[in-house]
Design a protein around this motif. Structure first.
Motif, short mmCIF file in Angstrom:
data_model
loop_
_atom_site.label_atom_id
_atom_site.label_comp_id
_atom_site.label_asym_id
_atom_site.label_seq_id
_atom_site.Cartn_x
_atom_site.Cartn_y
_atom_site.Cartn_z
N GLY A 21 0.54 -0.78 -0.06
CA GLY A 21 0.10 -0.49 0.07
C GLY A 21 0.86 1.43 0.32
O GLY A 21 0.16 2.36 0.33
N LYS A 22 2.09 1.34 0.20
CA LYS A 22 2.74 1.83 0.00
C LYS A 22 3.89 2.50 -1.18
O LYS A 22 3.67 1.21 -2.08
N TYR A 23 4.10 3.67 -1.38
CA TYR A 23 5.42 4.17 -2.30
C TYR A 23 6.63 4.13 -2.12
O TYR A 23 6.54 4.98 -1.45
N ILE A 24 7.62 3.30 -2.40
CA ILE A 24 9.46 3.68 -1.86
C ILE A 24 9.58 3.90 -2.95
O ILE A 24 10.03 3.40 -3.50
N VAL A 25 11.33 4.79 -2.21
CA VAL A 25 11.68 5.28 -3.50
C VAL A 25 12.21 4.60 -3.26
O VAL A 25 13.51 4.47 -1.67
N GLY A 26 13.94 4.75 -3.64
CA GLY A 26 14.81 4.09 -4.50
C GLY A 26 16.01 5.81 -3.48
O GLY A 26 15.25 6.51 -3.76
N ARG A 27 17.45 5.35 -3.72
CA ARG A 27 17.79 6.09 -2.41
C ARG A 27 19.08 6.45 -3.54
O ARG A 27 19.37 5.41 -3.87
N GLU A 28 20.04 7.70 -4.12
CA GLU A 28 21.15 7.81 -3.92
C GLU A 28 22.07 9.12 -3.60
O GLU A 28 20.95 9.93 -3.49
N VAL A 29 23.25 8.69 -3.13
CA VAL A 29 23.84 9.42 -2.45
C VAL A 29 24.51 9.77 -3.82
O VAL A 29 25.30 10.06 -3.94
N GLU A 30 24.21 11.32 -3.70
CA GLU A 30 24.90 12.50 -3.73
C GLU A 30 25.43 13.87 -3.95
O GLU A 30 24.82 14.18 -3.65
N LYS A 31 26.03 15.15 -4.89
CA LYS A 31 25.86 16.03 -4.76
C LYS A 31 24.62 16.56 -4.63
O LYS A 31 23.88 16.82 -5.03
N MET A 32 24.33 17.73 -3.57
CA MET A 32 23.61 18.60 -2.91
C MET A 32 23.23 19.51 -4.77
O MET A 32 23.85 20.04 -4.40
N SER A 33 22.22 18.89 -4.75
CA SER A 33 22.52 20.29 -6.09
C SER A 33 20.65 20.41 -6.24
O SER A 33 20.27 19.60 -6.38
N LYS A 34 20.20 21.67 -7.07
CA LYS A 34 18.82 21.60 -7.60
C LYS A 34 18.56 21.17 -8.87
O LYS A 34 17.57 20.11 -8.72
N ARG A 35 19.19 20.40 -9.37
CA ARG A 35 19.20 19.66 -10.54
C ARG A 35 18.39 18.81 -10.24
O ARG A 35 18.09 17.25 -11.22
N TRP A 36 19.33 18.05 -8.92
CA TRP A 36 18.62 16.41 -8.52
C TRP A 36 17.56 16.41 -8.14
O TRP A 36 17.31 15.52 -6.64
N TYR A 37 17.26 18.00 -7.17
CA TYR A 37 16.06 17.75 -6.14
C TYR A 37 16.22 17.27 -5.35
O TYR A 37 15.56 16.60 -4.68
N ASN A 38 17.18 17.11 -4.38
CA ASN A 38 17.91 16.93 -3.27
C ASN A 38 18.38 17.40 -1.84
O ASN A 38 18.69 17.60 -1.17
N VAL A 39 17.93 19.26 -2.38
CA VAL A 39 18.37 20.30 -1.86
C VAL A 39 17.71 20.82 -0.55
O VAL A 39 16.43 20.20 -0.50
#
Length: 947
Positions: free
Chosen positions: A712-730
């Motif tokens: 019943g859930k959507y689990i995301v994958g994870r990846e470690v990379e530079k914090m940057s706007k273009r990766w939406y991980n800021v």
RNA sequence: GCCCAGGUGGUGGAAUUGGUAGACACGCUGGACUUAAAAUCCAGUGGGCAUUGCGCCCGUGCGGGUUCAAGUCCCGCCCUGGGUACCA
């Protein structure tokens, strides 16, 4: 009453500001301590959680030092000149000064985006900066002194013998007495030699030209890195892999008349100085490599049928008998002169082809061997043999003399070149096999080398150098890779040079006329004629009578002259900013003698390692120069430097089933053919569960998306990379402060791991420190009411307290902030277990924790009945006696394997230990009837039985 | 290629001079409270075997070595990250 971090943090930030709590004194009886963060460029994007890591660490240290009675200087300001604001100005027409202001103070940009404001974000973190010393490098009151230092550099030359800068007037004096034949000073390679008489007969202009070749900042035609896209030249450290560091645009080589800094004169001092400062080895190595000192010899080859000689630098003079050709850089000044008519066309073609290729192309095609014979021959200084002279772009114009003696037997590049062009490869090593490649072993024995035969590399070096010196064909030489730094930028948003031109010679503005303020222009682009943006200014001429800037229309080249159109590079302002903080509001001097002598240097400098060969080298150079001038008390400005690591982002991935708009949860993705897509990390909650509805609203492409869920859930994958706007991980620190508080953010950033290491950010982890803060708060409260007891603490409580004091102190000495946070947790867990709410414990606890969680500590301190800020409390004194135990729980090992523990009296003797342990039932069990060979007993450590 | 830093549970990491590997957290599992969820609290959590109790075996990138004792020291590799690169 639960802890309300929002209110408490706001309250104390206001208090600190209103009471100027962190203002440093310039004349204090207290010992000084200067904690500095690397100068930030205030970008519009604002801070992400990676940026404050260093600021938090340095702030903790600054607060810690205050608790130890130091007068702490902990300033902040902005390196506000620079490319991004100017690029933005080109796009939008908005003045870079306005962009800069908005970036610092917050607001809305031209496109309507909300700019958080650098300073607001910093202030929210509770950093104990002395804001009264704040400035921007783009303030005229600041860059006035940048211009002033430039003039000082212009007025000095470098005396190689004394290894220091001296006034240029002294040099002119020497010239008039003895010419320049004997002088040993840093100067341009093409500086002519002249006698005193010749000097006296030179025109004033000629004299000026020659002096310019000695000045520490000089105007010269140099080979520069030209970046057409940015419309400016760049320094070597601003070019990365053949493209511009900012923007990644191609860079080509070009000859231009530019201001340069004679940093190469300071190469040896910059190298030696590294021995005296406590910087990381990685950083020192980077600087050593950049300076690139190498020992060898310079060798002169005469040219057949010419008076010219070719000077080469080699680190392997022992291989001199292996020379079978010479190679000059295509840009070498003698190339056209020596080329025979037969080869003229080929050589011209080759030079043209090379100049067209960008630095990047040349690097990408390292394996491509190109070159061209000139038709000329050099004469080998020892054998008299004729050696063909080639040109080739593997020889760099800027290193050494731009020419090499090629020894294909001993150097792989020479070998490849010789193979490619069928040039003989004479073997000069005993038993070396040259069929596959050159022999570059330093263990080799020389052969076919006349008087060097049978000698090793180290033996032959001094011999051959002595021989060369004897016949006047060469000498021992030390070479440096470090090159002078181009200091002109064809840009608007930088410091104007305090320079005008009379008869095309540069003249400095009088010092008292500074600052020369940046003029207003209509557009931030080069002029139609190709001049830099300042060429657009209408009032950009210097009136030498009125000593002021006047209209260009008045230029008569008699009393009114044109001003310099270039501006200074980004690193100009940051090369001395640490000095300005010592006396930031002084309008008479860059800083007063008293302030400089009190603060002297930076005790702790924190910043990223990306500045290793740029800022950190240039600023050391300026400091050494100012030191030579007697203007600063130290020739190295930062005693200790720490590079904080990067905080990496943890990107969130969703998996789109190929060719559909279906997204499959991480655990099921193997069953489909999928393409990963990054989504905003702020849409992911506990357990990597995606907020599906949030995602649909996030971007239109997900609006109609379907999801294949697991449980019943959507689990995301994870990846470690530079914090940057273009990766939406800021992750924005403001959001963290909102949800958890600044103290939690501070604690967590430190808790994450060692300061110097890179580590991934994970917002989920914050619940740990957040729980710790609540637990700590509860220690001081009973039934939601603040309540502390004045009862005497127990031995056990004092032990936990003093263990913590010791741990925090030791950790501070090693800058291990992460382990201190762990230890706070351990102590608070212990006190909670003991239900300890005694003042004698909780007061020192609040002080210990105050550098890390200052808002919380201030609040508790106030509740404890104190009127003054906890920032100037006294750090609790560690007392060994509370740690002393009567017994110790010894691990008992058998052949190194720990089996059980026994509590023993610490005073027990070795013999007693042995008999007690041997008598133990467990021991007998483990021995299994065997006799121990040996019993190791280390008091308060271990007992090990060998059998 | 060269220089530097690093490699420890599912994750971040701890073990400061060789002396109890995995502290402290996150996550996960189970339980309590709750109509339910969140929050909170309690317990467990390196792997394997045994779980009837003790327990046992293996484990700090890989292979050797030194030592009573190695995550830590030495030698040789592998991998990751950063810097640098025709530097004569």
């Amino acid at each position: 009453m639960e802890y309300n971090f929002i209110e408490v943090e706001k309250k104390w930030q206001k208090y600190w500001e209103n009471h100027q709590v962190f203002q440093a004194e310039n004349n204090s009886e207290k010992p000084k301590y200067y904690v500095l963060d690397m100068f930030p460029y205030p970008s519009g994007a604002g801070l992400h959680v990676g940026h404050p890591l260093g600021y938090i660490a340095s702030d903790i240290y600054a607060r810690y030092k205050r608790l130890h009675g130091f007068n702490v200087l902990h300033p902040m300001g902005y390196d506000s000149f620079g490319l991004p604001a100017e690029q933005y100005a080109i796009q939008t027409g908005q003045h870079p000064a306005i962009t800069t202001m908005v970036n610092i103070n917050g607001g809305v940009d031209k496109a309507g985006n909300k700019i958080p404001g650098y300073e607001k974000q910093l202030k929210r973190l509770g950093l104990s900066f002395d804001w009264s010393r704040k400035y921007r490098t783009s303030d005229p009151s600041y860059y006035r002194w940048t211009q002033w230092i430039f003039i000082q550099l212009y007025n000095h030359y470098f005396d190689n013998n004394a290894q220091k800068a001296r006034p240029i007037a002294e040099l002119a004096e020497i010239f008039s007495k003895e010419g320049n034949l004997r002088i040993n000073a840093a100067c341009d390679a093409d500086t002519p030699q002249f006698s005193a008489n010749e000097w006296k007969n030179f025109s004033e202009k000629r004299k000026e030209e020659i002096l310019l070749q000695y000045r520490l900042t000089y105007l010269a035609e140099t080979e520069v890195n030209w970046c057409p896209e940015l419309g400016t030249v760049l320094a070597n450290d601003e070019v990365v892999n053949g493209v511009s560091e900012r923007g990644g645009y191609p860079v080509v080589r070009k000859k231009m008349k530019q201001w340069s800094m004679r940093i190469s004169a300071y190469a040896e001092r910059l190298l030696q100085g590294l021995e005296t400062i406590d910087w990381t080895d990685a950083l020192k190595d980077a600087q050593r490599n950049w300076i690139g000192k190498s020992h060898g010899a310079s060798v002169n080859f005469s040219i057949k049928g010419s008076d010219e000689i070719i000077e080469v630098f080699t680190t392997r003079p022992d291989t001199l008998f292996g020379v079978s050709f010479m190679v000059l850089a295509p840009e070498h000044e003698l190339v056209r002169e020596i080329t025979t008519s037969e080869y003229k066309e080929d050589v011209e073609n080759y030079i043209y082809e090379t100049s067209k290729r960008s630095e990047r192309e040349r690097m990408a095609e390292v394996k491509r061997i190109t070159g061209q014979f000139t038709g000329a021959y050099a004469i080998h200084p020892l054998t008299g043999d004729e050696v063909p002279i080639w040109i080739g772009d593997y020889v760099l114009a800027g290193y050494g003399t731009g020419a090499v003696m090629a020894v294909p037997a001993g150097d792989q590049r020479d070998y490849d070149f010789a193979k490619h062009f069928n040039i003989p490869i004479p073997n000069i090593f005993e038993g070396a096999d040259l069929s596959e490649g050159a022999c570059d072993s330093k263990e080799a024995t020389l052969a076919n080398s006349e008087f060097l035969n049978g000698l090793s590399v180290t033996e032959s070096m001094p011999k051959v150098i002595a021989k060369l010196e004897e016949i006047g064909a060469g000498e021992q030489k030390t070479n440096y890779r470090l090159r002078d730094a181009v200091f002109s930028r064809q840009r608007y948003w930088g410091e104007p040079f305090p320079v005008y031109y009379a008869d095309r010679m540069p003249k400095m503005l009088p010092e008292e006329c500074l600052p020369l303020v940046l003029p207003e222009i209509d557009e931030y682009l080069p002029t139609e004629a190709g001049d830099p943006p300042l060429g657009r200014a209408k009032n950009w001429a210097w009136d030498t009578n009125k000593n002021k800037v006047v209209s260009n229309d008045l230029i008569d080249d008699k009393t009114v002259f044109p001003l310099e159109l270039n501006t200074m590079p980004g690193w100009a302002g940051s090369s001395w900013y640490f000095l300005r903080y010592m006396d930031a509001n002084n309008d008479q001097e860059f800083a007063s003698k008293e302030a400089l002598n009190y603060w002297k240097d930076v005790d702790l400098y924190l910043g990223g390692s990306e500045h290793a060969t740029g800022h950190l080298l240039y600023s050391r150079f300026w400091q050494k120069f100012l030191y030579d001038c007697g203007l600063v008390p130290k020739d190295e400005y930062a005693k200790k430097l720490i590079n904080q690591g990067m905080i990496l982002g943890t990107s969130a991935l969703v998996y789109r089933v190929r060719g559909t708009n279906q997204y499959v949860s991480n655990g099921l993705k193997e069953q489909y053919e999928t393409d990963p897509l990054r989504v905003d990390v702020n849409l992911v909650g506990q357990g990597d569960v995606l907020d599906v509805e949030g995602l649909k609203k996030w971007m239109p492409e997900f609006e109609d998306a379907e999801f294949i869920l697991e449980d019943g859930k959507y689990i995301v994958g994870r990846e470690v990379e530079k914090m940057s706007k273009r990766w939406y991980n800021v992750v924005n620190p403001d959001d963290i402060c909102e949800d958890y508080g600044a103290d939690a953010l501070r604690l967590y950033e430190m808790f994450l791991g060692p300061l110097e290491q890179s580590k991934p950010w994970n917002t989920q982890g914050l619940s740990g420190v957040s729980g710790f803060i609540r637990k700590l708060w509860r220690l001081y409260h009973t039934n939601e009411q603040f309540e502390v007891s004045d009862a005497e603490p127990t031995k056990e409580e004092l032990k936990v307290l003093h263990q913590m004091i010791k741990k925090v102190q030791d950790d501070m000495d090693h800058f291990s902030f992460n382990t201190s946070v762990s230890h706070f947790m351990i102590a608070v867990n212990e006190f909670t277990r003991m239900k300890c709410n005694k003042r004698a414990i909780l007061e020192p606890l609040a002080i210990l924790i105050s550098p890390y969680a200052p808002h919380l500590a201030e609040e508790l301190w106030e509740k404890l009945g104190h009127k003054d800020s906890i920032s100037y409390a006294t750090f609790p004194v560690f007392e060994e006696k509370y740690l002393q135990d009567d017994t110790y729980s010894y691990p008992v090992s058998f052949n190194g394997k720990m089996r059980f523990k026994r509590e023993l009296d610490v005073s027990v003797s070795r013999d007693d230990v042995e008999s007690i342990i041997l008598a133990d039932e467990e021991t007998q069990k483990w021995l299994g009837g065997k006799t121990p060979k040996k019993i190791i007993y280390v008091p308060k450590k271990i007992i090990n039985i060998v059998f």
